[in-house]
Design a protein around this motif. Structure first.
Motif, PDB file in Angstrom:
ATOM      1  N   ALA A 319       0.872  -1.303  -0.010  1.00 53.14           N
ATOM      2  CA  ALA A 319      -0.035   0.045  -0.024  1.00 53.14           C
ATOM      3  C   ALA A 319       1.020   1.293  -0.082  1.00 53.14           C
ATOM      4  CB  ALA A 319      -1.103  -0.068   1.454  1.00 53.14           C
ATOM      5  N   VAL A 320       1.868   1.207   0.620  1.00 60.87           N
ATOM      6  CA  VAL A 320       2.937   2.328   0.831  1.00 60.87           C
ATOM      7  C   VAL A 320       3.278   2.659  -0.516  1.00 60.87           C
ATOM      8  CG1 VAL A 320       5.137   3.127   1.422  1.00 60.87           C
ATOM      9  CG2 VAL A 320       3.661   2.251   3.229  1.00 60.87           C
ATOM     10  N   ASP A 321       3.963   1.733  -1.290  1.00 63.98           N
ATOM     11  CA  ASP A 321       4.308   1.692  -2.587  1.00 63.98           C
ATOM     12  C   ASP A 321       3.506   2.593  -3.639  1.00 63.98           C
ATOM     13  OD1 ASP A 321       6.573  -0.997  -2.812  1.00 63.98           O
ATOM     14  OD2 ASP A 321       6.898   0.967  -2.650  1.00 63.98           O
ATOM     15  N   ASP A 322       2.017   1.754  -3.553  1.00 66.02           N
ATOM     16  CA  ASP A 322       0.961   2.368  -4.318  1.00 66.02           C
ATOM     17  C   ASP A 322       0.808   3.682  -4.053  1.00 66.02           C
ATOM     18  OD1 ASP A 322       1.009  -0.277  -5.275  1.00 66.02           O
ATOM     19  OD2 ASP A 322      -0.915  -1.015  -4.280  1.00 66.02           O
ATOM     20  N   LEU A 323       0.555   4.073  -2.756  1.00 63.75           N
ATOM     21  CA  LEU A 323      -0.211   5.489  -2.448  1.00 63.75           C
ATOM     22  C   LEU A 323       1.057   6.569  -2.654  1.00 63.75           C
ATOM     23  CD1 LEU A 323      -2.285   7.140  -1.010  1.00 63.75           C
ATOM     24  CD2 LEU A 323      -0.907   7.113   1.011  1.00 63.75           C
ATOM     25  N   LEU A 324       2.325   6.147  -2.516  1.00 66.08           N
ATOM     26  CA  LEU A 324       3.230   7.300  -2.999  1.00 66.08           C
ATOM     27  C   LEU A 324       3.611   7.365  -4.424  1.00 66.08           C
ATOM     28  CD1 LEU A 324       6.330   6.447  -0.212  1.00 66.08           C
ATOM     29  CD2 LEU A 324       4.230   7.838  -0.214  1.00 66.08           C
ATOM     30  N   ASN A 325       3.395   6.176  -5.285  1.00 64.82           N
ATOM     31  CA  ASN A 325       3.449   6.491  -6.529  1.00 64.82           C
ATOM     32  C   ASN A 325       2.195   7.074  -6.946  1.00 64.82           C
ATOM     33  OD1 ASN A 325       5.499   4.829  -6.919  1.00 64.82           O
ATOM     34  ND2 ASN A 325       4.582   2.910  -7.210  1.00 64.82           N
ATOM     35  N   GLU A 326       1.106   6.784  -6.696  1.00 62.76           N
ATOM     36  CA  GLU A 326      -0.404   7.571  -7.069  1.00 62.76           C
ATOM     37  C   GLU A 326      -0.077   9.172  -6.535  1.00 62.76           C
ATOM     38  OE1 GLU A 326      -3.714   5.563  -5.335  1.00 62.76           O
ATOM     39  OE2 GLU A 326      -5.025   6.708  -6.674  1.00 62.76           O
ATOM     40  N   MET A 327       0.481   9.224  -5.464  1.00 63.85           N
ATOM     41  CA  MET A 327       0.874  10.605  -5.070  1.00 63.85           C
ATOM     42  C   MET A 327       1.670  11.752  -5.792  1.00 63.85           C
ATOM     43  SD  MET A 327      -0.442  10.352  -0.882  1.00 63.85           S
ATOM     44  CE  MET A 327      -0.634  12.253  -0.705  1.00 63.85           C
ATOM     45  N   GLY A 328       2.779  10.745  -6.415  1.00 65.86           N
ATOM     46  CA  GLY A 328       3.753  11.212  -6.944  1.00 65.86           C
ATOM     47  C   GLY A 328       5.010  11.737  -5.899  1.00 65.86           C
ATOM     48  N   ILE A 329       4.801  10.906  -4.759  1.00 67.49           N
ATOM     49  CA  ILE A 329       5.856  11.175  -3.853  1.00 67.49           C
ATOM     50  C   ILE A 329       7.055  10.181  -3.764  1.00 67.49           C
ATOM     51  CG2 ILE A 329       6.047  11.206  -1.133  1.00 67.49           C
ATOM     52  CD1 ILE A 329       3.069  12.096  -0.909  1.00 67.49           C
ATOM     53  N   HIS A 330       8.231  10.702  -3.394  1.00 63.18           N
ATOM     54  CA  HIS A 330       9.395   9.876  -3.149  1.00 63.18           C
ATOM     55  C   HIS A 330       9.867  10.266  -1.738  1.00 63.18           C
ATOM     56  CE1 HIS A 330      13.800   8.749  -2.690  1.00 63.18           C
ATOM     57  NE2 HIS A 330      13.087   7.765  -2.993  1.00 63.18           N
ATOM     58  N   ASP A 331       9.707   9.311  -0.881  1.00 64.93           N
ATOM     59  CA  ASP A 331      10.091   9.430   0.654  1.00 64.93           C
ATOM     60  C   ASP A 331      11.160   8.671   0.949  1.00 64.93           C
ATOM     61  OD1 ASP A 331       8.316   9.325   3.791  1.00 64.93           O
ATOM     62  OD2 ASP A 331      10.418   9.510   3.239  1.00 64.93           O
ATOM     63  N   PRO A 332      12.272   9.333   0.978  1.00 65.83           N
ATOM     64  CA  PRO A 332      13.520   8.504   1.193  1.00 65.83           C
ATOM     65  C   PRO A 332      13.733   7.659   2.377  1.00 65.83           C
ATOM     66  CG  PRO A 332      13.788  10.791   1.796  1.00 65.83           C
ATOM     67  CD  PRO A 332      12.536  10.782   1.147  1.00 65.83           C
ATOM     68  N   LEU A 333      12.717   7.843   3.290  1.00 71.23           N
ATOM     69  CA  LEU A 333      12.694   6.930   4.455  1.00 71.23           C
ATOM     70  C   LEU A 333      12.095   5.602   4.159  1.00 71.23           C
ATOM     71  CD1 LEU A 333      11.823   8.996   7.375  1.00 71.23           C
ATOM     72  CD2 LEU A 333      13.990   8.489   6.560  1.00 71.23           C
ATOM     73  N   LEU A 334      11.368   5.567   3.007  1.00 67.93           N
ATOM     74  CA  LEU A 334      10.772   4.288   2.664  1.00 67.93           C
ATOM     75  C   LEU A 334      12.172   3.507   2.115  1.00 67.93           C
ATOM     76  CD1 LEU A 334       8.475   2.311   1.983  1.00 67.93           C
ATOM     77  CD2 LEU A 334       8.058   3.407  -0.138  1.00 67.93           C
ATOM     78  N   ASP A 335      12.797   4.217   1.409  1.00 64.06           N
ATOM     79  CA  ASP A 335      14.133   3.404   0.845  1.00 64.06           C
ATOM     80  C   ASP A 335      14.934   2.637   2.138  1.00 64.06           C
ATOM     81  OD1 ASP A 335      14.827   6.022  -1.658  1.00 64.06           O
ATOM     82  OD2 ASP A 335      13.417   4.044  -1.612  1.00 64.06           O
ATOM     83  N   VAL A 336      15.054   3.634   3.066  1.00 63.09           N
ATOM     84  CA  VAL A 336      15.694   3.423   4.407  1.00 63.09           C
ATOM     85  C   VAL A 336      15.068   2.270   4.623  1.00 63.09           C
ATOM     86  CG1 VAL A 336      16.487   3.938   6.855  1.00 63.09           C
ATOM     87  CG2 VAL A 336      16.701   5.756   4.778  1.00 63.09           C
ATOM     88  N   ALA A 337      13.818   2.050   4.993  1.00 68.72           N
ATOM     89  CA  ALA A 337      13.069   1.004   5.664  1.00 68.72           C
ATOM     90  C   ALA A 337      13.249  -0.139   4.683  1.00 68.72           C
ATOM     91  CB  ALA A 337      11.426   1.482   5.653  1.00 68.72           C
ATOM     92  N   LYS A 338      13.176  -0.238   3.408  1.00 67.50           N
ATOM     93  CA  LYS A 338      13.078  -1.399   2.751  1.00 67.50           C
ATOM     94  C   LYS A 338      14.527  -1.956   2.755  1.00 67.50           C
ATOM     95  CE  LYS A 338       9.597  -0.493  -0.804  1.00 67.50           C
ATOM     96  NZ  LYS A 338       9.166  -0.074  -2.192  1.00 67.50           N
ATOM     97  N   ASN A 339      15.661  -1.148   2.810  1.00 67.83           N
ATOM     98  CA  ASN A 339      16.927  -1.410   2.966  1.00 67.83           C
ATOM     99  C   ASN A 339      17.292  -2.183   4.031  1.00 67.83           C
ATOM    100  OD1 ASN A 339      17.544  -0.642   0.138  1.00 67.83           O
ATOM    101  ND2 ASN A 339      18.161   1.130   0.778  1.00 67.83           N
ATOM    102  N   LEU A 340      16.641  -1.405   5.181  1.00 66.94           N
ATOM    103  CA  LEU A 340      16.979  -2.076   6.658  1.00 66.94           C
ATOM    104  C   LEU A 340      16.250  -3.442   6.670  1.00 66.94           C
ATOM    105  CD1 LEU A 340      17.833  -1.336   9.603  1.00 66.94           C
ATOM    106  CD2 LEU A 340      15.883  -0.243   9.981  1.00 66.94           C
TER     107      LEU A 340
END
Ligand code: SDX
Length: 423
Positions: A319-340
């Protein structure tokens, strides 16, 4: 009847076995102390069943979560939160007419008592919104006394609790940023009303974006119940003394606030920010989390029941991926979360202890995308969990096994000694 045999100091005791509808099996030890003179010892109650319940089923090994028999995957994102709340409390999905009337009553009963609105003026400016929420819900019992045997009274106060929890949350935020209060409307869904009450301005019409309304609906449903978790067990503990529903739920709010429980979603964001500001050095933090003498834990990881993926975390990650894509947002903390997550899930310490992301690991990124401030994340958890707390409060009232909850202990203090006054 199936029994378990217990042998203590050469004496045998047969204890009845209880089996649930999903074949969960328990040893009934209600007569253990009277027959064998011993008790069981289980700090944290990891192996102890406190009740029989028909509300939520979890299979921690398979990552299964069902509300009233329905898999969470078939409800989140498919039902409106208020419809799922009706299912949670009354045990069935409402008809369209029932749903519309229920949603209307939730809105009409979501106005904080006019005398209680003044309370917001007197909290400390530093008060955490969970502190405000717990205090306001507790004080609702003085504004809405009710007859516990009157079903209409009970249903009205259920509507007040579900309706007003979002109003209290929104008002505490508006007060904190010095904005006027926005009031709910019957032509808005529960989720849309909350977002409008948080972010609208009285100066013009505010249209809640559908993708945000749908994302919040799904988030609230994912948090709605989780069987005998700490805050729900707290609600049950307080309810078992015949305390009123507001006092019981307020106790649950305060239990949820802790960073090992609902407070973890706020702590996850703090952790992700700390890692991001520290050069995204994931291994350093994974190593810290493994050290016994280091209080640092990977917040949003691990669970008392899930020894596999938390199904809510799986839904939230998508859902995070879908919503951020739909809103056109890139949240660097999502990358941190996925890498962690990727680094931790490859580490033997986490694999051996079956530590996976839980509901709190990704929820904060979604709340952030909706514009919710970090200190409100646990309040959002409480809004979602409200129907679950109420459902357990209702179930207890009709439980034939209901007794005041009063665990025993193993005494390890001083033996008998006497006080001798000095001459
Ligand atoms: C919620 O109960 C529910 O259903 C709760 C909830 C709900 O919907 O109501 O699902 C919501 O509260 C989710 C959990 C949110 N909390 C966190 O994310 C905080 C971080 N997680 C941990 O504090 C912990 O995993 C708990 C509190 C969630 C569970 O604690 P337990 O079951 O008591 O497990 P434990 O502390 O005994 O851990 C077992 C081992 C220990 O290592 P050893 O002693 O075996 O060497 O795993 C380690 C722990 O140190 N461990 C962790 C860890 N979680 C457990 N190590 C590092 N990071 C972590 N997050």
């Amino acid at each position: 009847m199936e029994t378990a045999k217990l042998i203590i100091r050469g004496k045998e005791y047969d204890l009845p076995i209880i089996v649930g509808t999903e074949n969960e099996t328990a040893i009934d030890i209600r007569k253990l102390r009277d027959t064998a003179g011993v008790i069981t010892y289980d700090p944290g109650f990891a192996n102890t069943g406190a009740c029989r319940s028909a509300i939520t089923y979890i299979d921690g090994d398979k990552g299964v979560l069902r509300y009233r028999g329905y898999p969470i995957e078939e409800l989140a994102g498919k039902l409106r939160f208020s419809s799922a709340a009706y299912l949670m409390i009354y045990g069935r999905i409402p008809t369209e007419d029932e749903f519309l009337e229920w949603r209307k009553q939730l809105t009409l009963n979501s106005f904080v008592h006019a005398s209680q609105v003044n309370f917001f003026d007197n909290f400390s400016a530093l008060a955490h919104p969970m502190n405000i929420l717990g205090s306001m819900v507790s004080s609702m019992s003085s504004f809405y006394p009710y007859d516990a045997d009157d079903e209409d009274h009970i249903n009205l106060n259920i509507q007040r609790l579900i309706g007003q929890v979002k109003t209290i949350a929104a008002f505490s935020y508006r007060k904190s940023v010095g904005l006027p209060y926005i009031y709910p409307r019957t032509d808005h869904s529960y989720a849309a009303n909350f977002l409008r009450m948080m972010f609208a301005t009285p100066a013009e019409e505010y249209v809640v974006p559908k993708m945000m309304e749908n994302a919040l609906d799904m988030l609230l449903i994912l948090h709605m119940d989780h069987e005998q978790n700490c805050s729900t067990s707290t609600v049950r503990m307080v309810s078992s003394t015949m305390s009123n529903i507001y006092a019981s739920v307020s106790a649950g709010i305060n239990a949820l606030w802790g960073r090992l429980h609902g407070g973890a979603n706020e702590a996850v964001l703090d952790m992700l920010n700390q890692i991001a500001q520290d050069g995204a050095n994931y291994m350093k933090y994974v190593e810290m989390a493994k050290k016994k003498d280091d209080p640092f834990k990977l917040m949003g990881f691990g669970h008392r029941v899930y020894r596999n993926f938390d199904p809510r975390a799986k839904i939230l990650k998508t859902a995070v991926d879908d919503l951020l894509n739909e809103m056109g947002i890139h949240d660097p903390l999502l990358d941190v979360a996925k890498n962690l997550e990727e680094v931790a899930l490859k580490d033997e310490f986490f694999i051996e202890r079956k530590l996976y992301p839980n509901v709190d690991f990704y929820s904060g990124i979604l709340y952030r995308a909706l514009g919710i401030p970090t200190e409100m994340f646990t309040v959002l958890f409480a809004i979602g969990r409200m129907p679950g707390w109420i459902a357990h409060w209702m179930e207890m009232r009709d439980d034939p096994d209901l007794r005041i909850q009063r665990p025993r202990q193993i005494y390890v203090g001083k033996n008998l000694r006497h006080y001798e006054a000095e001459d």
